[in-house]
Design a protein around this motif. Sequence first.
Motif, PDB file in Angstrom:
ATOM      1  N   THR A 131       0.817  -1.223  -0.075  1.00 43.88           N
ATOM      2  CA  THR A 131       0.020   0.101   0.056  1.00 43.88           C
ATOM      3  C   THR A 131       0.738   1.210   0.052  1.00 43.88           C
ATOM      4  OG1 THR A 131      -0.098  -0.085   2.458  1.00 43.88           O
ATOM      5  CG2 THR A 131      -1.947  -1.143   1.207  1.00 43.88           C
ATOM      6  N   ALA A 132       2.280   1.353   0.223  1.00 43.76           N
ATOM      7  CA  ALA A 132       2.991   2.419   0.380  1.00 43.76           C
ATOM      8  C   ALA A 132       3.636   2.540  -0.846  1.00 43.76           C
ATOM      9  CB  ALA A 132       4.123   2.093   1.414  1.00 43.76           C
ATOM     10  N   TYR A 133       3.570   1.969  -1.917  1.00 42.46           N
ATOM     11  CA  TYR A 133       4.313   1.900  -3.095  1.00 42.46           C
ATOM     12  C   TYR A 133       3.696   3.321  -4.083  1.00 42.46           C
ATOM     13  CZ  TYR A 133       7.572  -1.741  -3.281  1.00 42.46           C
ATOM     14  OH  TYR A 133       8.685  -2.913  -2.545  1.00 42.46           O
ATOM     15  N   ASP A 134       2.421   3.361  -3.711  1.00 41.07           N
ATOM     16  CA  ASP A 134       2.079   4.782  -4.541  1.00 41.07           C
ATOM     17  C   ASP A 134       2.533   6.148  -4.362  1.00 41.07           C
ATOM     18  OD1 ASP A 134       0.480   2.920  -6.085  1.00 41.07           O
ATOM     19  OD2 ASP A 134      -1.396   3.253  -5.187  1.00 41.07           O
ATOM     20  N   TRP A 135       2.515   6.278  -3.114  1.00 38.41           N
ATOM     21  CA  TRP A 135       3.141   7.514  -2.487  1.00 38.41           C
ATOM     22  C   TRP A 135       4.474   7.490  -2.605  1.00 38.41           C
ATOM     23  CZ3 TRP A 135       6.394   8.145   1.492  1.00 38.41           C
ATOM     24  CH2 TRP A 135       6.453   7.418   2.504  1.00 38.41           C
ATOM     25  N   VAL A 136       5.366   6.531  -2.483  1.00 36.85           N
ATOM     26  CA  VAL A 136       6.520   6.428  -2.393  1.00 36.85           C
ATOM     27  C   VAL A 136       6.878   6.796  -4.043  1.00 36.85           C
ATOM     28  CG1 VAL A 136       8.710   4.880  -2.503  1.00 36.85           C
ATOM     29  CG2 VAL A 136       7.374   4.966  -0.522  1.00 36.85           C
ATOM     30  N   GLU A 137       6.239   6.226  -4.987  1.00 33.42           N
ATOM     31  CA  GLU A 137       6.541   6.307  -6.419  1.00 33.42           C
ATOM     32  C   GLU A 137       6.305   7.779  -6.849  1.00 33.42           C
ATOM     33  OE1 GLU A 137       4.236   3.245  -8.169  1.00 33.42           O
ATOM     34  OE2 GLU A 137       6.011   1.961  -8.096  1.00 33.42           O
ATOM     35  N   GLU A 138       5.243   8.299  -6.261  1.00 37.20           N
ATOM     36  CA  GLU A 138       4.919   9.776  -6.518  1.00 37.20           C
ATOM     37  C   GLU A 138       5.692  10.619  -6.170  1.00 37.20           C
ATOM     38  OE1 GLU A 138       3.234  13.554  -5.996  1.00 37.20           O
ATOM     39  OE2 GLU A 138       3.556  12.158  -4.413  1.00 37.20           O
ATOM     40  N   ARG A 139       6.352  10.432  -4.768  1.00 40.90           N
ATOM     41  CA  ARG A 139       7.388  11.159  -4.401  1.00 40.90           C
ATOM     42  C   ARG A 139       8.563  11.157  -5.174  1.00 40.90           C
ATOM     43  NH1 ARG A 139       8.136  11.850   2.224  1.00 40.90           N
ATOM     44  NH2 ARG A 139       5.911  12.285   1.837  1.00 40.90           N
ATOM     45  N   THR A 140       8.917   9.717  -5.557  1.00 40.41           N
ATOM     46  CA  THR A 140      10.357   9.722  -6.340  1.00 40.41           C
ATOM     47  C   THR A 140      10.425  10.341  -7.619  1.00 40.41           C
ATOM     48  OG1 THR A 140      10.714   7.606  -5.394  1.00 40.41           O
ATOM     49  CG2 THR A 140      11.613   7.847  -7.465  1.00 40.41           C
ATOM     50  N   GLU A 141       9.129  10.471  -8.387  1.00 40.96           N
ATOM     51  CA  GLU A 141       8.906  10.988  -9.624  1.00 40.96           C
ATOM     52  C   GLU A 141       9.055  12.619  -9.544  1.00 40.96           C
ATOM     53  OE1 GLU A 141       9.213   9.746 -12.672  1.00 40.96           O
ATOM     54  OE2 GLU A 141       9.152   7.754 -11.522  1.00 40.96           O
ATOM     55  N   ARG A 142       8.446  13.397  -8.302  1.00 39.56           N
ATOM     56  CA  ARG A 142       8.849  14.487  -8.336  1.00 39.56           C
ATOM     57  C   ARG A 142      10.354  14.768  -7.876  1.00 39.56           C
ATOM     58  NH1 ARG A 142       6.928  16.225  -3.771  1.00 39.56           N
ATOM     59  NH2 ARG A 142       5.942  14.714  -2.760  1.00 39.56           N
ATOM     60  N   TRP A 143      11.125  14.076  -7.161  1.00 42.78           N
ATOM     61  CA  TRP A 143      12.376  14.059  -6.898  1.00 42.78           C
ATOM     62  C   TRP A 143      13.220  13.965  -8.224  1.00 42.78           C
ATOM     63  CZ3 TRP A 143      13.278  10.898  -1.925  1.00 42.78           C
ATOM     64  CH2 TRP A 143      12.578  11.644  -0.941  1.00 42.78           C
ATOM     65  N   LEU A 144      12.749  13.281  -9.041  1.00 47.90           N
ATOM     66  CA  LEU A 144      13.418  12.759 -10.619  1.00 47.90           C
ATOM     67  C   LEU A 144      13.368  13.858 -11.409  1.00 47.90           C
ATOM     68  CD1 LEU A 144      12.956   8.963 -10.987  1.00 47.90           C
ATOM     69  CD2 LEU A 144      14.888  10.243 -10.350  1.00 47.90           C
ATOM     70  N   GLU A 145      11.995  14.674 -11.531  1.00 50.16           N
ATOM     71  CA  GLU A 145      11.730  15.656 -12.046  1.00 50.16           C
ATOM     72  C   GLU A 145      12.670  16.962 -11.545  1.00 50.16           C
ATOM     73  OE1 GLU A 145       8.005  18.826 -13.463  1.00 50.16           O
ATOM     74  OE2 GLU A 145       7.774  16.755 -12.266  1.00 50.16           O
ATOM     75  N   TRP A 146      12.753  17.143 -10.372  1.00 45.61           N
ATOM     76  CA  TRP A 146      13.613  18.146  -9.751  1.00 45.61           C
ATOM     77  C   TRP A 146      15.115  17.958 -10.201  1.00 45.61           C
ATOM     78  CZ3 TRP A 146      17.905  18.543  -6.804  1.00 45.61           C
ATOM     79  CH2 TRP A 146      18.154  19.716  -6.403  1.00 45.61           C
ATOM     80  N   LEU A 147      15.550  16.714  -9.993  1.00 52.93           N
ATOM     81  CA  LEU A 147      16.989  16.393 -10.278  1.00 52.93           C
ATOM     82  C   LEU A 147      16.945  16.758 -11.735  1.00 52.93           C
ATOM     83  CD1 LEU A 147      17.829  13.068  -8.844  1.00 52.93           C
ATOM     84  CD2 LEU A 147      19.188  15.415  -8.518  1.00 52.93           C
ATOM     85  N   THR A 148      16.221  16.468 -12.675  1.00 50.17           N
ATOM     86  CA  THR A 148      16.596  16.612 -14.231  1.00 50.17           C
ATOM     87  C   THR A 148      16.698  18.110 -14.467  1.00 50.17           C
ATOM     88  OG1 THR A 148      15.008  14.636 -14.558  1.00 50.17           O
ATOM     89  CG2 THR A 148      15.476  16.241 -16.501  1.00 50.17           C
ATOM     90  N   GLY A 149      16.017  18.993 -13.690  1.00 52.20           N
ATOM     91  CA  GLY A 149      15.791  20.373 -14.325  1.00 52.20           C
ATOM     92  C   GLY A 149      16.900  21.201 -13.429  1.00 52.20           C
ATOM     93  N   SER A 150      17.508  20.568 -12.547  1.00 52.46           N
ATOM     94  CA  SER A 150      18.455  21.302 -11.517  1.00 52.46           C
ATOM     95  C   SER A 150      19.773  21.580 -11.992  1.00 52.46           C
ATOM     96  CB  SER A 150      18.596  20.622 -10.207  1.00 52.46           C
ATOM     97  OG  SER A 150      19.178  19.165 -10.524  1.00 52.46           O
TER      98      SER A 150
END
Length: 364
Positions: A273-292
Motif C-alpha cells: 500500500t505504500a508504493y503509490d505515494w513512494v513512487e509519486e514522491r520519487t517522480e517529483r524528485w527525479l523531475e527536480w533533479l533533471t531540471g536542477s
Amino acid sequence: MSRAVYLHVGAPKTGTTYVQDRLARNAESLARHGVHFPSRSRFVDADLFHFQAALDLLGQDWGGPPGHAEGAWEAMLRRVRRSSGTVVISHEILAPATRDTVCQVMRALEDSEVHVIYSARDLARQLPAAWQESVKQGRKWSFARFLDRVEHGNPWFARAFDLPRVLETWGTQLPPERVHVVTVPHRGPDTPPDLLWHRFCEVLGVDPAWAPLDTDRENRSLGTAETQVVRRLNRRMGRSARREAEFDHLVLEHLAQGHLADRGSPPVRLPPTAYDWVEERTERWLEWLTGSGVDVVGDLDDLRPRRPAPDAPWHDPDRVPPKLVLGAALDALEGMTREAARRPDPDRALAARLRHQARRLRER
C-alpha cells in the motif's frame, strides 16, 4: 594553496558506512595522491572524528559522554586548512542541516573550492533500512508509525531523505556543477560489488586503484523478528533515541550486528500500500533533479522503486508470529550470556591480582 573540499552529507542508509570506512582504511595511500580524509590523531578512528565534528557543528551532543564532541568542528577546520589538494568530510547526520548551519560552513571554507556530495537510494529500500536503524539506535515506534511520520510528518529521517530539500539547502551558495548526486545501484547478478565506490571516486577524481583496501564493515540488516526483539528490548530498558554510550556496544553492535543480523527471518519490506505515494514522491524528485543542473553520477533509474511481483508475500514487521520472535529472543539471550561469560568480573580480577601480589611477597 589550492584546495577542494568535498562535503559528503548523506543520505543515511546509502552506503555511507562503507564509503567512510574505505576512505579511512586507505587514508595513507590516498594522501600520497593529494586526497585527504582528516583524522584527529592516530589513536582516534577517523569516522568517529567526522561524527564528532558533525555533532559539534550542529550543536548536538549524543552518542558519548557529555562534551565529547566539543571543539571537534574547529579541530576539523584546522586540519582542512593545513591541507592542499582534495579534502573529504563525511557524515550523514549533516544531511538535514539548516540554512544557517550551511552558511556557517561556507564562510569557514571560503578559501576552498567547496563541493557537496549526496548519495541517494530508492525509497523502497531506504525506508525499511531506516526504520531498522532507528530501532537499533533506540526508537520504539512500529513500522506503520514510522512510515506514517515519513509520509505526513517531518521526522529527522524524512528531512535527511528529502533530496530536493537537502540539495537546495546545501547547494544554495554553490553552482550546480559542484553539487553531486551519487545513486546507489540496485543489486543484481551483474552489478559489480564496488560500483558505489567507483561512482564516489568518479566524483572526487580519484583513481580507485589509489584505495586498494576494501572494507568488511557494513550495517547488516535485521529481519522482522529480530527488529521486533530489539524494539521490545528498547521498551523494556527505556532506551532513548538520543543513544546512551553504555548500551550502544551491547545492543547496537554486539546484539543487533553480531547475533541477530542475517538470521533468516522474513526481511523488512515496504508494504504494497505504500508504493503509490513512494513512487509519486520519487517522480517529483527525479523531475527536480533533471531540471536542477546538478551533477548525477550513476543511473536515475536506480532511484525508482521496484515493485515486487503481485503474488509475492509480504510479512508485516509489526505482526510477527510469536514463535519467530521467541527464536530470535533466545538467540539474543544466548549471545548476551556468552558475552557476559567472556567479560572479566571486576571483583574476581581484583582478587586474582591481590593473590598474585601476596604470592610475590611470600616468595621474597
